[in-house]
Design a protein around this motif. Structure first.
Motif, mmCIF file in Angstrom:
data_model
loop_
_atom_site.group_PDB
_atom_site.id
_atom_site.type_symbol
_atom_site.label_atom_id
_atom_site.label_comp_id
_atom_site.label_asym_id
_atom_site.label_seq_id
_atom_site.Cartn_x
_atom_site.Cartn_y
_atom_site.Cartn_z
ATOM 1 N N ALA A 260 0.830 -1.200 0.000
ATOM 2 C CA ALA A 260 0.000 0.000 0.000
ATOM 3 C C ALA A 260 0.868 1.255 0.000
ATOM 4 N N LEU A 261 1.948 1.233 0.775
ATOM 5 C CA LEU A 261 2.864 2.369 0.791
ATOM 6 C C LEU A 261 3.522 2.570 -0.568
ATOM 7 N N ALA A 262 3.754 1.466 -1.287
ATOM 8 C CA ALA A 262 4.371 1.535 -2.617
ATOM 9 C C ALA A 262 3.389 2.004 -3.677
ATOM 10 N N GLY A 263 2.108 2.076 -3.347
ATOM 11 C CA GLY A 263 1.142 2.612 -4.285
ATOM 12 C C GLY A 263 -0.142 1.843 -4.420
ATOM 13 N N SER A 264 -0.077 0.511 -4.322
ATOM 14 C CA SER A 264 -1.290 -0.293 -4.501
ATOM 15 C C SER A 264 -0.973 -1.761 -4.262
ATOM 16 N N LEU A 265 -1.965 -2.493 -3.747
ATOM 17 C CA LEU A 265 -1.818 -3.938 -3.661
ATOM 18 C C LEU A 265 -1.830 -4.579 -5.050
ATOM 19 N N GLY A 266 -2.289 -3.823 -6.037
ATOM 20 C CA GLY A 266 -2.346 -4.353 -7.393
ATOM 21 C C GLY A 266 -0.993 -4.594 -8.020
ATOM 22 N N ILE A 267 0.075 -4.032 -7.440
ATOM 23 C CA ILE A 267 1.409 -4.219 -8.001
ATOM 24 C C ILE A 267 2.215 -5.265 -7.238
ATOM 25 N N ALA A 268 1.596 -5.886 -6.236
ATOM 26 C CA ALA A 268 2.336 -6.770 -5.340
ATOM 27 C C ALA A 268 2.291 -8.218 -5.801
ATOM 28 N N ALA A 269 3.471 -8.811 -5.921
ATOM 29 C CA ALA A 269 3.602 -10.219 -6.322
ATOM 30 C C ALA A 269 3.937 -11.080 -5.117
ATOM 31 N N SER A 270 3.703 -12.384 -5.242
ATOM 32 C CA SER A 270 4.092 -13.278 -4.159
ATOM 33 C C SER A 270 4.323 -14.688 -4.673
ATOM 34 N N ALA A 271 5.086 -15.438 -3.894
ATOM 35 C CA ALA A 271 5.357 -16.846 -4.187
ATOM 36 C C ALA A 271 5.148 -17.662 -2.934
ATOM 37 N N ASN A 272 4.407 -18.762 -3.053
ATOM 38 C CA ASN A 272 4.266 -19.733 -1.969
ATOM 39 C C ASN A 272 5.175 -20.907 -2.312
ATOM 40 N N LEU A 273 6.321 -20.969 -1.644
ATOM 41 C CA LEU A 273 7.355 -21.910 -2.056
ATOM 42 C C LEU A 273 7.414 -23.150 -1.173
ATOM 43 N N ASN A 274 7.595 -24.285 -1.821
ATOM 44 C CA ASN A 274 8.076 -25.486 -1.158
ATOM 45 C C ASN A 274 9.555 -25.601 -1.553
ATOM 46 N N PRO A 275 10.443 -24.970 -0.788
ATOM 47 C CA PRO A 275 11.856 -24.930 -1.182
ATOM 48 C C PRO A 275 12.488 -26.312 -1.329
ATOM 49 N N ASP A 276 11.923 -27.302 -0.665
ATOM 50 C CA ASP A 276 12.445 -28.660 -0.783
ATOM 51 C C ASP A 276 12.109 -29.284 -2.136
ATOM 52 N N ARG A 277 11.148 -28.653 -2.855
ATOM 53 C CA ARG A 277 10.700 -29.098 -4.175
ATOM 54 C C ARG A 277 10.116 -30.513 -4.168
ATOM 55 N N ARG A 278 9.562 -30.900 -3.037
ATOM 56 C CA ARG A 278 8.816 -32.165 -2.992
ATOM 57 C C ARG A 278 7.436 -32.005 -3.612
ATOM 58 N N PHE A 279 6.941 -30.772 -3.628
ATOM 59 C CA PHE A 279 5.647 -30.442 -4.201
ATOM 60 C C PHE A 279 5.801 -29.197 -5.074
ATOM 61 N N PRO A 280 4.847 -28.937 -5.966
ATOM 62 C CA PRO A 280 4.911 -27.702 -6.745
ATOM 63 C C PRO A 280 4.687 -26.476 -5.868
ATOM 64 N N SER A 281 5.329 -25.384 -6.238
ATOM 65 C CA SER A 281 5.125 -24.111 -5.560
ATOM 66 C C SER A 281 4.023 -23.333 -6.279
ATOM 67 N N MET A 282 3.452 -22.351 -5.604
ATOM 68 C CA MET A 282 2.303 -21.609 -6.142
ATOM 69 C C MET A 282 2.607 -20.113 -6.161
ATOM 70 N N PHE A 283 2.198 -19.453 -7.241
ATOM 71 C CA PHE A 283 2.528 -18.053 -7.469
ATOM 72 C C PHE A 283 1.253 -17.270 -7.702
ATOM 73 N N GLU A 284 1.104 -16.158 -6.965
ATOM 74 C CA GLU A 284 -0.154 -15.408 -6.997
ATOM 75 C C GLU A 284 0.087 -13.953 -6.658
ATOM 76 N N ALA A 285 -0.727 -13.076 -7.238
ATOM 77 C CA ALA A 285 -0.712 -11.674 -6.832
ATOM 78 C C ALA A 285 -1.265 -11.557 -5.416
ATOM 79 N N VAL A 286 -0.803 -10.547 -4.687
ATOM 80 C CA VAL A 286 -1.228 -10.368 -3.300
ATOM 81 C C VAL A 286 -2.682 -9.912 -3.209
#
Length: 365
Positions: A260-286
């Motif tokens: 929000a301080l950067a301007g909008s939640l519309g510009i915010a990216a995120s990653a839900n990672l399983n760093p062990d790579r046993r499962f797929p990771s998921m990528f979504e806007a905030v």
């Protein structure tokens, strides 16, 4: 023999503007594949899960949904939530179900101040601010442990218990991930955020693990803050932020504040990672599903496209990830801004401008 890579993506557009922005991200991925002369390609499997699916089937995803997406290289997620379906149903039935069952324990949320975007932060050197929040993503306050009881006692007698779960293993792996992330940055600093003065068990355990792990990284600067003071620091001392690590709830709130301080939640990216790579990771806007503007073609696709860049990096296409992020900056600096960040560029036009900037980069290479 030419090395070719083929990536299988599970695409879950979800609800509202999720369906709109996810398609823009796919456009960017397909453009990059074409530019590579198909050295890497993407296969997209779409899954119609979300609130509409719930209203028709009484569940947010298919019973065998996890099995259907488990063999994919990554999951590309739009947004979840729509009027008529309680938020706790939509969240726990889909996004959290995936995060917990696929042990996506590290949630990565960069906060960057894009050129040309009017921020809400009055700071003389905003363009130099570049944070990353690392959120513990499978336990803590979102563990889902608790229940409701005593309804038989009569009106207003019900009791609800909601417990937070902090494990030493869960704390250590995300804290260690934060330190490893800091080692890759120009300024090597990790800030830990808790509320351990009030949460005297779980968050004191977090503090103790942070202190222990920090000794293994003598070249990384550290500090620790209570979350209320940290919220103030986001506004008053943003130049002190680099890598911020916190529990599920606290990092969720702080990352929204940062975006929000950067301007909008519309510009915010995120990653839900399983760093062990046993499962797929998921990528979504905030951002959420924004049903109030769904279908109007004005949603900001930058968060979804930035999330695609995080996905590219996770898949080993690091150069392409850098190019996408640069194209986003070039587009906003050139004045292409959607309504949420002060402009009148449509969803499609915003992506078109990013694709044009990518074309320009490739032509100069």
């Amino acid at each position: 023999m030419e090395n070719k890579q083929h990536f299988k993506l599970a695409v879950i557009p979800g609800d509202g503007i999720g369906k709109e922005v996810i398609n823009e991200g796919i456009r960017v991925l397909e453009f990059l594949s074409t530019q590579s002369n198909s050295k890497f390609t993407f296969e997209t499997d779409y899954f119609p899960w979300g609130c509409e699916y719930y209203l028709e089937n009484g569940k947010m995803m298919a019973d065998d949904g996890l099995e259907k997406i488990e063999d994919h290289d990554a999951i590309y997620f739009g947004a979840v939530g729509f009027p008529g379906v309680p938020d706790h149903i939509s969240l726990w039935g889909l996004r959290i179900a995936i995060c917990q069952n696929f042990d996506q324990w590290a949630n990565i949320r960069p906060v960057e101040f894009l050129p040309g975007v009017k921020s809400k932060l009055n700071h003389p050197e905003k363009e130099k601010l570049n944070w990353v929040l690392i959120r513990e993503n499978t336990e803590g306050e979102y563990s889902g442990i608790g229940g409701r009881n005593f309804t038989g006692r009569g009106a207003r007698k019900e009791v609800a218990v909601q417990s937070s779960l902090f494990t030493e293993e869960g704390c250590e792996r995300v804290i260690r991930y934060a330190f490893e992330t800091a080692l890759k940055r120009d300024r090597k600093k990790v800030t830990s955020v808790t509320k351990s003065n009030a949460q005297q068990y779980g968050m004191v355990l977090w503090d103790e693990v942070f202190a222990r792990v920090s000794k293994e990284y003598p070249d990384v600067e550290t500090d620790q803050w209570l979350v209320d003071a940290m919220a103030a620091n986001f506004v008053l001392r943003p130049e002190e932020l680099e890598v911020v690590v916190a529990s599920n709830l606290l990092a969720d709130i702080l990352s929204d504040l940062g975006s929000a301080l950067a301007g909008s939640l519309g510009i915010a990216a995120s990653a839900n990672l399983n760093p062990d790579r046993r499962f797929p990771s998921m990528f979504e806007a905030v951002h959420g599903s924004a049903p109030d503007i769904a279908g109007e073609g004005i949603a900001n696709p930058i968060g979804a496209i930035g999330s695609a860049a995080l996905m590219l990096e996770h898949l080993g296409l690091k150069e392409e990830a850098v190019l996408v992020n640069q194209a986003i900056k070039d587009a906003t600096q050139s004045g292409f801004l959607t309504a949420d960040i002060g402009g009148n560029t449509s969803t499609k036009e915003m992506t078109d401008s990013i694709l044009q900037q990518l074309s320009n980069i490739y032509e100069k290479a």
